[in-house]
Write an enzyme that holds these catalytic residues in place. Structure first.
Site, PDB file in Angstrom:
ATOM      1  N   ASP A  18       0.897  -1.363  -0.284  1.00 16.90           N
ATOM      2  CA  ASP A  18       0.197   0.185   0.431  1.00 16.90           C
ATOM      3  C   ASP A  18       1.128   1.149  -0.294  1.00 16.90           C
ATOM      4  OD1 ASP A  18      -2.382   0.938  -0.047  1.00 16.90           O
ATOM      5  OD2 ASP A  18      -2.662   0.976   2.562  1.00 16.90           O
ATOM      6  N   GLY A  21      -0.203   5.666  -3.805  1.00 17.14           N
ATOM      7  CA  GLY A  21      -0.414   6.543  -4.462  1.00 17.14           C
ATOM      8  C   GLY A  21       0.290   8.202  -3.932  1.00 17.14           C
ATOM      9  N   TRP A  23       3.476   7.527  -2.322  1.00 22.70           N
ATOM     10  CA  TRP A  23       4.726   8.133  -2.929  1.00 22.70           C
ATOM     11  C   TRP A  23       4.914   9.380  -3.862  1.00 22.70           C
ATOM     12  CZ3 TRP A  23       7.655   7.447  -7.008  1.00 22.70           C
ATOM     13  CH2 TRP A  23       9.086   7.088  -6.777  1.00 22.70           C
ATOM     14  N   HIS A  35       2.803   3.736  -9.220  1.00 28.67           N
ATOM     15  CA  HIS A  35       2.998   2.213  -8.699  1.00 28.67           C
ATOM     16  C   HIS A  35       3.611   1.129  -9.575  1.00 28.67           C
ATOM     17  CE1 HIS A  35      -1.560   2.448  -7.712  1.00 28.67           C
ATOM     18  NE2 HIS A  35      -1.776   2.561  -9.314  1.00 28.67           N
ATOM     19  N   SER A  63      -7.116  -6.184  -5.614  1.00 23.25           N
ATOM     20  CA  SER A  63      -8.313  -6.424  -4.791  1.00 23.25           C
ATOM     21  C   SER A  63      -9.380  -6.155  -5.057  1.00 23.25           C
ATOM     22  CB  SER A  63      -8.091  -5.361  -3.390  1.00 23.25           C
ATOM     23  OG  SER A  63      -8.896  -4.066  -3.731  1.00 23.25           O
ATOM     24  N   ASN A  66     -10.788  -2.709  -5.941  1.00 17.46           N
ATOM     25  CA  ASN A  66     -10.279  -1.720  -6.832  1.00 17.46           C
ATOM     26  C   ASN A  66     -10.349  -1.532  -8.051  1.00 17.46           C
ATOM     27  OD1 ASN A  66      -6.093  -3.351  -5.700  1.00 17.46           O
ATOM     28  ND2 ASN A  66      -7.948  -1.443  -5.299  1.00 17.46           N
ATOM     29  N   TRP A  67     -11.135  -2.296  -8.562  1.00 17.93           N
ATOM     30  CA  TRP A  67     -12.442  -2.812  -9.880  1.00 17.93           C
ATOM     31  C   TRP A  67     -12.778  -1.163 -10.180  1.00 17.93           C
ATOM     32  CZ3 TRP A  67     -11.353  -4.859 -13.774  1.00 17.93           C
ATOM     33  CH2 TRP A  67     -10.593  -6.447 -13.666  1.00 17.93           C
ATOM     34  N   ARG A  69     -11.760   1.991  -9.138  1.00 16.33           N
ATOM     35  CA  ARG A  69     -10.578   2.906  -9.487  1.00 16.33           C
ATOM     36  C   ARG A  69     -10.900   3.449 -10.944  1.00 16.33           C
ATOM     37  NH1 ARG A  69      -5.381   2.351  -6.245  1.00 16.33           N
ATOM     38  NH2 ARG A  69      -6.155   2.421  -4.009  1.00 16.33           N
ATOM     39  N   ARG A 186       1.890  -5.045   6.131  1.00 14.25           N
ATOM     40  CA  ARG A 186       1.519  -3.924   5.540  1.00 14.25           C
ATOM     41  C   ARG A 186       2.005  -3.129   5.939  1.00 14.25           C
ATOM     42  NH1 ARG A 186      -5.313  -2.615   4.828  1.00 14.25           N
ATOM     43  NH2 ARG A 186      -4.543  -0.700   2.865  1.00 14.25           N
ATOM     44  N   GLU A 205       1.336 -13.357  12.523  1.00 13.00           N
ATOM     45  CA  GLU A 205       2.006 -12.117  13.518  1.00 13.00           C
ATOM     46  C   GLU A 205       2.209 -11.002  12.363  1.00 13.00           C
ATOM     47  OE1 GLU A 205       3.657 -11.955  16.363  1.00 13.00           O
ATOM     48  OE2 GLU A 205       3.848 -13.886  16.774  1.00 13.00           O
TER      49      GLU A 205
HETATM   50  C1  FPP Z   1      -1.611   0.150  -3.807  1.00 18.63           C
HETATM   51  O1  FPP Z   1      -0.899   1.789  -3.391  1.00 18.63           O
HETATM   52  C2  FPP Z   1      -1.378  -0.829  -4.300  1.00 18.63           C
HETATM   53  C3  FPP Z   1      -1.943  -0.621  -5.229  1.00 18.63           C
HETATM   54  C4  FPP Z   1      -3.326  -1.004  -5.502  1.00 18.63           C
HETATM   55  C5  FPP Z   1      -1.666  -2.237  -5.944  1.00 18.63           C
HETATM   56  C6  FPP Z   1      -0.469  -2.781  -5.971  1.00 18.63           C
HETATM   57  C7  FPP Z   1       0.787  -3.016  -7.293  1.00 18.63           C
HETATM   58  C8  FPP Z   1       1.564  -2.180  -7.454  1.00 18.63           C
HETATM   59  C9  FPP Z   1       2.771  -3.130  -6.145  1.00 18.63           C
HETATM   60  C10 FPP Z   1       1.996  -2.380  -8.816  1.00 18.63           C
HETATM   61  C11 FPP Z   1       2.501  -3.916  -9.774  1.00 18.63           C
HETATM   62  C12 FPP Z   1       2.274  -4.887  -9.171  1.00 18.63           C
HETATM   63  C13 FPP Z   1       2.815  -6.003  -9.994  1.00 18.63           C
HETATM   64  C14 FPP Z   1       2.742  -7.046  -8.988  1.00 18.63           C
HETATM   65  C15 FPP Z   1       4.021  -5.855 -10.904  1.00 18.63           C
HETATM   66  P1  FPP Z   1      -2.353   3.384  -3.488  1.00 18.63           P
HETATM   67  O2  FPP Z   1      -2.519   3.299  -5.112  1.00 18.63           O
HETATM   68  O3  FPP Z   1      -3.968   2.306  -2.757  1.00 18.63           O
HETATM   69  O4  FPP Z   1      -1.716   3.616  -2.724  1.00 18.63           O
HETATM   70  P2  FPP Z   1      -2.359   5.229  -1.676  1.00 18.63           P
HETATM   71  O5  FPP Z   1      -3.589   4.643  -0.995  1.00 18.63           O
HETATM   72  O6  FPP Z   1      -1.457   5.775  -1.109  1.00 18.63           O
HETATM   73  O7  FPP Z   1      -3.274   5.490  -2.961  1.00 18.63           O
END
Ligand code: FPP
Length: 246
Positions: A18, A21, A23, A35, A63, A66-67, A69, A186, A205
């Protein structure tokens, strides 16, 4: 890595990645860049896991939620995933890593499904580590699927209600045959489980860190493993091995 004890390594590490975004936002970049940088962390964590001898690594890559988004972000994540599978295949073959995906995979774009099938097929004989990507994954949905499967078995007269036990439920989950996670990580200062492996993490854990996923690299990972090794894992009320962990 020297102070990592081989005999107390987690068999299964599960990670909620997590903070991509945030970052990006901190650097005035768009979320997609976050990403992309997150995918670099994925590469590093997979490599290091294999190096230190973790047998099962499970990453929450997309997840069910995530659909929701925006379309362009979903598209970018799918493209990144495809690129990752293509660019890492050689490394997975060299290092004995088997790839599998869990979740409602049929909901992913057809080309991504195809790439996943291909990678799973080509790495299927690898035995040193299992890398599981949770995609279009939701734990409640997974439990629902398992219950529906069992209910069908009952209706068909193949299972009697008294036969329903923990093992039967576990074997109906997408993670069938895998050990339960010993360590759940996490990133990005979110202290929630968010519908990830709810049944399977009963005794895991938990390690929460404020580090954002794109910055979660080897050093921080080693810190999580060290913390895991420091914690007294209690096996039964006396702290002695033998009972189930509590
Ligand atoms: C959370 O960041 C992360 C994701 C929605 C998915 C994880 C995806 C990757 C690490 C990139 C590609 C994956 C692979 C397997 C190559 P967020 O967008 O929720 O961050 P935020 O909460 O700061 O907005």
């Amino acid at each position: 890595m020297e102070d990592i004890k081989a005999e107390k390594l987690p068999r299964h590490v599960a990670i909620i990645m997590d903070g991509n975004g945030r970052w990006a936002k901190k650097r005035a970049l768009n979320r997609i860049r976050g990403h992309e940088e997150g995918a670099e962390s994925v590469r590093e964590i997979v490599r290091v896991s294999r190096e230190i001898g973790i047998p099962f690594l499970t990453l929450y890559a997309f997840s069910e939620e995530n659909w929701k988004r925006p379309g362009y972000e979903i598209q970018a994540l799918m493209n990144l995933l495809k690129r990752f599978l293509r660019s890492e295949l050689k490394e997975m073959l060299t290092n004995g890593i088997r790839l599998q995906a869990i979740g409602r995979i049929h909901k992913l774009p057809e080309d991504v499904q195809e790439e996943l099938r291909k990678t799973a097929r080509e790495t299927s004989r690898n035995r040193d580590m299992v890398l599981t990507l949770a995609l279009s994954y939701g734990s409640r949905q997974e439990i629902l699927d398992a219950i529906q499967g069992i209910a069908k078995g009952v209706k068909a007269g193949k299972i009697s209600p008294e036969d329903i036990n923990e093992e039967l439920i576990s074997s109906g989950l997408y993670t069938e045959g895998m050990p339960e996670p010993d360590l759940l990580i996490r990133t990005s200062a979110e202290y929630r489980v968010s519908n990830f492996l709810l049944w399977q993490i009963a005794y895991a854990e938990m390690y929460f860190t404020p580090t954002l996923w794109p910055e979660f690299r080897k050093q921080e990972y080693m810190e999580a493993i060290r913390e895991y090794q420091r914690r007294e894992r209690r096996f039964g009320a006396t702290g002695e091995r033998g009972g189930r962990e509590t």
